[in-house]
Write an enzyme that holds these catalytic residues in place. Sequence first.
Site, PDB file in Angstrom:
ATOM      1  N   CYS A  26       0.819  -1.222   0.000  1.00 41.22           N
ATOM      2  CA  CYS A  26       0.000   0.000   0.000  1.00 41.22           C
ATOM      3  C   CYS A  26       0.850   1.269   0.000  1.00 41.22           C
ATOM      4  O   CYS A  26       1.939   1.291   0.562  1.00 41.22           O
ATOM      5  CB  CYS A  26      -0.879   0.033   1.234  1.00 41.22           C
ATOM      6  SG  CYS A  26      -1.784  -1.465   1.531  1.00 41.22           S
ATOM      7  N   ARG A  42       4.844  -0.158  -6.142  1.00 42.83           N
ATOM      8  CA  ARG A  42       4.842  -0.993  -4.948  1.00 42.83           C
ATOM      9  C   ARG A  42       3.826  -2.122  -5.042  1.00 42.83           C
ATOM     10  O   ARG A  42       3.877  -3.066  -4.262  1.00 42.83           O
ATOM     11  CB  ARG A  42       4.557  -0.138  -3.710  1.00 42.83           C
ATOM     12  CG  ARG A  42       5.633   0.913  -3.468  1.00 42.83           C
ATOM     13  CD  ARG A  42       5.246   1.833  -2.346  1.00 42.83           C
ATOM     14  NE  ARG A  42       5.205   1.150  -1.080  1.00 42.83           N
ATOM     15  CZ  ARG A  42       6.222   1.068  -0.237  1.00 42.83           C
ATOM     16  NH1 ARG A  42       7.372   1.632  -0.548  1.00 42.83           N
ATOM     17  NH2 ARG A  42       6.107   0.433   0.897  1.00 42.83           N
ATOM     18  N   TRP A  70      -3.269  -2.533  -1.202  1.00 42.94           N
ATOM     19  CA  TRP A  70      -3.004  -3.930  -1.548  1.00 42.94           C
ATOM     20  C   TRP A  70      -3.802  -4.750  -0.541  1.00 42.94           C
ATOM     21  O   TRP A  70      -3.504  -4.734   0.648  1.00 42.94           O
ATOM     22  CB  TRP A  70      -1.511  -4.216  -1.434  1.00 42.94           C
ATOM     23  CG  TRP A  70      -1.085  -5.555  -1.938  1.00 42.94           C
ATOM     24  CD1 TRP A  70      -0.822  -5.899  -3.228  1.00 42.94           C
ATOM     25  CD2 TRP A  70      -0.839  -6.730  -1.161  1.00 42.94           C
ATOM     26  NE1 TRP A  70      -0.435  -7.210  -3.298  1.00 42.94           N
ATOM     27  CE2 TRP A  70      -0.438  -7.746  -2.047  1.00 42.94           C
ATOM     28  CE3 TRP A  70      -0.940  -7.024   0.201  1.00 42.94           C
ATOM     29  CZ2 TRP A  70      -0.131  -9.031  -1.619  1.00 42.94           C
ATOM     30  CZ3 TRP A  70      -0.630  -8.309   0.629  1.00 42.94           C
ATOM     31  CH2 TRP A  70      -0.232  -9.285  -0.281  1.00 42.94           C
ATOM     32  N   ASN A 128      -1.515   1.791   6.148  1.00 45.89           N
ATOM     33  CA  ASN A 128      -0.763   0.614   5.682  1.00 45.89           C
ATOM     34  C   ASN A 128      -0.515  -0.263   6.897  1.00 45.89           C
ATOM     35  O   ASN A 128      -0.144   0.242   7.952  1.00 45.89           O
ATOM     36  CB  ASN A 128       0.602   1.017   5.129  1.00 45.89           C
ATOM     37  CG  ASN A 128       0.492   1.790   3.830  1.00 45.89           C
ATOM     38  OD1 ASN A 128      -0.589   1.947   3.287  1.00 45.89           O
ATOM     39  ND2 ASN A 128       1.620   2.276   3.343  1.00 45.89           N
ATOM     40  N   GLY A 129      -0.657  -1.559   6.745  1.00 45.68           N
ATOM     41  CA  GLY A 129      -0.408  -2.459   7.874  1.00 45.68           C
ATOM     42  C   GLY A 129      -1.665  -3.239   8.221  1.00 45.68           C
ATOM     43  O   GLY A 129      -2.619  -3.297   7.431  1.00 45.68           O
ATOM     44  N   GLU A 143      16.194 -18.389  -8.913  1.00 49.49           N
ATOM     45  CA  GLU A 143      15.887 -16.992  -9.221  1.00 49.49           C
ATOM     46  C   GLU A 143      15.313 -16.862 -10.640  1.00 49.49           C
ATOM     47  O   GLU A 143      14.383 -16.085 -10.871  1.00 49.49           O
ATOM     48  CB  GLU A 143      17.164 -16.147  -9.046  1.00 49.49           C
ATOM     49  CG  GLU A 143      17.037 -14.679  -9.346  1.00 49.49           C
ATOM     50  CD  GLU A 143      16.020 -13.910  -8.487  1.00 49.49           C
ATOM     51  OE1 GLU A 143      15.489 -14.478  -7.520  1.00 49.49           O
ATOM     52  OE2 GLU A 143      15.725 -12.766  -8.826  1.00 49.49           O
ATOM     53  N   LYS A 196      11.692 -15.242 -11.353  1.00 52.49           N
ATOM     54  CA  LYS A 196      11.475 -14.097 -12.249  1.00 52.49           C
ATOM     55  C   LYS A 196      10.376 -14.430 -13.252  1.00 52.49           C
ATOM     56  O   LYS A 196       9.487 -13.639 -13.485  1.00 52.49           O
ATOM     57  CB  LYS A 196      12.750 -13.731 -13.028  1.00 52.49           C
ATOM     58  CG  LYS A 196      13.851 -13.038 -12.264  1.00 52.49           C
ATOM     59  CD  LYS A 196      13.545 -11.649 -11.785  1.00 52.49           C
ATOM     60  CE  LYS A 196      12.834 -11.625 -10.501  1.00 52.49           C
ATOM     61  NZ  LYS A 196      13.406 -11.641  -9.247  1.00 52.49           N
ATOM     62  N   GLU A 244       6.860 -14.688 -11.617  1.00 53.34           N
ATOM     63  CA  GLU A 244       6.388 -13.394 -11.109  1.00 53.34           C
ATOM     64  C   GLU A 244       5.770 -12.536 -12.217  1.00 53.34           C
ATOM     65  O   GLU A 244       4.726 -11.931 -12.000  1.00 53.34           O
ATOM     66  CB  GLU A 244       7.567 -12.588 -10.521  1.00 53.34           C
ATOM     67  CG  GLU A 244       7.971 -12.996  -9.125  1.00 53.34           C
ATOM     68  CD  GLU A 244       9.157 -12.177  -8.608  1.00 53.34           C
ATOM     69  OE1 GLU A 244       9.108 -11.757  -7.447  1.00 53.34           O
ATOM     70  OE2 GLU A 244      10.135 -11.963  -9.366  1.00 53.34           O
ATOM     71  N   HIS A 250      14.740 -37.097  -9.063  1.00 51.53           N
ATOM     72  CA  HIS A 250      13.936 -37.499  -7.908  1.00 51.53           C
ATOM     73  C   HIS A 250      12.526 -36.909  -7.969  1.00 51.53           C
ATOM     74  O   HIS A 250      11.869 -36.761  -6.941  1.00 51.53           O
ATOM     75  CB  HIS A 250      14.630 -37.082  -6.610  1.00 51.53           C
ATOM     76  CG  HIS A 250      15.967 -37.728  -6.448  1.00 51.53           C
ATOM     77  ND1 HIS A 250      16.124 -39.070  -6.206  1.00 51.53           N
ATOM     78  CD2 HIS A 250      17.217 -37.216  -6.553  1.00 51.53           C
ATOM     79  CE1 HIS A 250      17.414 -39.351  -6.144  1.00 51.53           C
ATOM     80  NE2 HIS A 250      18.104 -38.246  -6.360  1.00 51.53           N
ATOM     81  N   LYS A 274       5.926  -4.734  -4.060  1.00 52.82           N
ATOM     82  CA  LYS A 274       7.366  -4.503  -4.081  1.00 52.82           C
ATOM     83  C   LYS A 274       7.964  -4.681  -2.696  1.00 52.82           C
ATOM     84  O   LYS A 274       9.044  -5.233  -2.532  1.00 52.82           O
ATOM     85  CB  LYS A 274       7.631  -3.076  -4.588  1.00 52.82           C
ATOM     86  CG  LYS A 274       9.096  -2.708  -4.679  1.00 52.82           C
ATOM     87  CD  LYS A 274       9.765  -3.474  -5.786  1.00 52.82           C
ATOM     88  CE  LYS A 274      11.253  -3.271  -5.839  1.00 52.82           C
ATOM     89  NZ  LYS A 274      11.927  -4.409  -6.499  1.00 52.82           N
TER      90      LYS A 274
HETATM   91  C1  G6P Z   1       8.608  -9.062  -2.356  1.00 53.57           C
HETATM   92  C2  G6P Z   1       9.169  -8.577  -3.677  1.00 53.57           C
HETATM   93  C3  G6P Z   1      10.398  -9.404  -4.039  1.00 53.57           C
HETATM   94  C4  G6P Z   1      11.419  -9.341  -2.929  1.00 53.57           C
HETATM   95  C5  G6P Z   1      10.823  -9.761  -1.587  1.00 53.57           C
HETATM   96  C6  G6P Z   1      11.763  -9.425  -0.440  1.00 53.57           C
HETATM   97  O1  G6P Z   1       8.075 -10.328  -2.499  1.00 53.57           O
HETATM   98  O2  G6P Z   1       8.176  -8.677  -4.698  1.00 53.57           O
HETATM   99  O3  G6P Z   1      10.963  -8.899  -5.238  1.00 53.57           O
HETATM  100  O4  G6P Z   1      12.486 -10.176  -3.242  1.00 53.57           O
HETATM  101  O5  G6P Z   1       9.607  -9.047  -1.335  1.00 53.57           O
HETATM  102  O6  G6P Z   1      11.873  -8.035  -0.346  1.00 53.57           O
HETATM  103  P1  G6P Z   1      13.109  -7.249   0.249  1.00 53.57           P
HETATM  104  O7  G6P Z   1      12.743  -5.803   0.048  1.00 53.57           O
HETATM  105  O8  G6P Z   1      13.178  -7.614   1.702  1.00 53.57           O
HETATM  106  O9  G6P Z   1      14.311  -7.662  -0.492  1.00 53.57           O
END
Ligand code: G6P
Length: 612
Positions: free
Chosen positions: A2, A27, A76, A102-103, A485, A489, A492, A508, A607
Site C-alpha cells: 500500500c 509498490r 493492496w 498501511n499495515g 531466481e 522471475k 512473477e 527425484h 514490491k
Molecule cells: C517481495 C518482492 C520481491 C522481494 C521480496 C523481499 O516479495 O516482490 O521482489 O524479493 O519481497 O523483499 P526485500 O525488500 O526484503 O528484499
Amino acid sequence: MCGIVGYLGFREPLPIILDGLRRLEYRGYDSAGVALNRNGCITVRKSAGKVAELAAQVESNPEYAGARAGMGHSRWATHGEPNDVNAHPHVDCTGRVAVIHNGIIENYAALKTQLQHRGHVFASATDTEVLAHLIEDFLRTTPDLYGAVKASLREVRGTYGLVVMDAHAPEVMIAARMGSPLIIGVGEGEHIIASDAAAIVAHTRQVVYLNDGEVSEVRPDGMRTSTIFDVPISKEITNVTIELSQIERGGYEHFMLKEIHEQPETIRNGMRGRLRVEDGEVKLGGLEHVRDKLVQAKRIVLIGCGTSWHAGLVGEYMLEQIAKVPVEVEYASEYRYRSPLVGKDDVVFLISQSGETADTLAALREAKRHGATVLGIVNVVGSTIPRETDGGMYVHAGPEIGVASTKAFTSQLTALGLITIMIARAKGLPREEANVLTRELASIPDKVARVLAQSDAIKQLAQEFKDSRNFLFLGRGANFPVALEGALKLKEISYIHAEGYPAAEMKHGPIALIDEHMPVVFVVPKDAIYEKVLSNIHEVRARKGQIIAIANEDDTEIDKLADHVIRVPRTYGFFGPIVNVIPLQLLAYYIAVARGTNVDQPRNLAKSVTVE
Ligand code: G6P
C-alpha cells in the site's frame, strides 16, 4: 505494498496526491482513493483498479478542487476484497474523521464489536475502518485530533503507517507509525506525508523519518512529534539523496528493463571505494567496527525473503568456500517463529532490497533478542532494517521500481562477495589469492554488459517459448540459486508456472514432467561440476525436453546437446551467479512482454511486503 500520500500547504492538494500515488504504483496495489478537506467537509472518492481510473473521476472535477488538505492511498488487499468500498480512505459514520492506513490492525474484530455496541455503523470489511470510528469516538471526549489519535493507538495492536484528517481541523494532519514506514517531507509552508520517498522528492529533499511508536501533528508551517504515550520527541531533518531521474523510466519501455540494463553501473557503484583490486583488499566502513566479530563468528546466518533469500543461498557458497565460515540461510518468515538457536557467537545478516520487509524485520529483532550481532545488506538508504541493525552495508543499487527484483539481486551478490573477501583476508588468505578474487569481482560489470549485448537474441528466444505452460530451471552449486531466481522471475511477471531445482535432484521428481512440451533451462558454466550437469542434460534430451543452456563463451560441447545456447563469459570464484542470472532476467522479461502482462506491476505482488 500500500502507498500513502498526504498534503498540507498552500498548493492545491489533488495534483500532488495523484502524482505521488502514480510514483508509488510500483509498490503493487489493487485499488486507490483520495480524501480532500474542503470547507470543513471531507470528500472521498475511491475506485478499484489503477490510479488512472481514480484520476479520471477526480481530475478536472470541480467537486475536488479548492481543498485545504488532502490525502490519497493505493491499497493492496489484506482484509476484504479489492473493491471501491474496501479501498481507503475510510471515514467514521459521521464523516468527520478520515484515515489511510498501511499495515494490519490485529485486534480489529474486538474493537469493531465494542464500537458497534456504542452505535457505530461500519461500511467496509476492512480492519482499517475501525481506526476512523475509534478516533471519532475519542474526539467526543478529547480536545484535539492529536490527542484522540494517540488515545486510539494505545488501544490498537498491530502495525500501521497512518494518516488522519479531521473535517473540523483542515490545518492539521496526524501521521503515526508502527512497523510500516512513514516519511514527512518538509517544504516552505507545506508538508507531504508519504510511505516512500519516491512520492516526496519531486517537491522537497528535506525529510523526517518517523520511528515505531511515534505520532506527529503536521501543520503547513511546522510539526511536533511525541510517542503514543505523550513523551515529546525532537526529530531531525535529513536529506534524501535519490534523484528524480533515478525513479523515472529514462526512455525504457519498462522500469524492469531499465533496471536490468543499469546493472553494469549499479554493480560498479556497490564496489566503488570499497574494492582495492591490486592490494586484494576490501574496505567496508559500516562493518569495520564489527570486523573482529565477523572473523571470530562461529557461524553466519543469512536471512531474507524472495529474491533476497536467493542472494543468501549464493552467499552461503561464497562464505563457506572462500571465507571458511559455516553458514545457514533462512527464510525470514520461518525463522521468526522457530525459537532459533542463535546467540552471541553468531553473526546474522538481514538481506533486503527495501529494508522494510515485515518478516525480515521480525527475524532481525528475534536474532537481536538472543544476543547475536545483527547486520544489514540493504538497498534503500534510511529504511528500517539499517536503523535497527548493529551495522552493515548499503548495496547502492539505487531505487528499484520494477516489482520483480533484478539489479538489487546482483548488487546483493556483489555485497556478499565483498564481505567474503574481507573476512577471508582477515583470516589470513594470502594477498596473491585474494588478488585473483578482487580482480575477478572488478571484471564483473564488463561481463554483465557483454551478456546484455545479447538482448535481441534472447528476445527472439522468448517469442518461441511465450506460450509454454511450464518451465524448469536447473543448476548446480552456486548456480542452483540462480536456477531458483530464474524460475521466480519468470513466474512473477509472465504467470507461467516455473520451478527451480538442483540439476541432479531432477531425477527425484521433476523428470516425470519432461516431454517435448517442457522447456528446461540449464545454467551450465564450465566449472568443476560441468560434466555432471552435462549428464543431466543428456537425461532431459533422452526424454525430448527442449533444452536452453546458459553456457560459457568457449564451450563447444554444449552445442551438440542444447536446442538453444545463450553465452556468458567465464567467471571464477563463486561470482559467476552475478553474470549467469542476467540472461534469465532478460528471458523472463521478454516472455512477459510477449504475453502482454503488466511487467512492472505484476498481479497480486507487492514490491515491499510490510505485512506478515
Ligand atoms: C517481495 C518482492 C520481491 C522481494 C521480496 C523481499 O516479495 O516482490 O521482489 O524479493 O519481497 O523483499 P526485500 O525488500 O526484503 O528484499
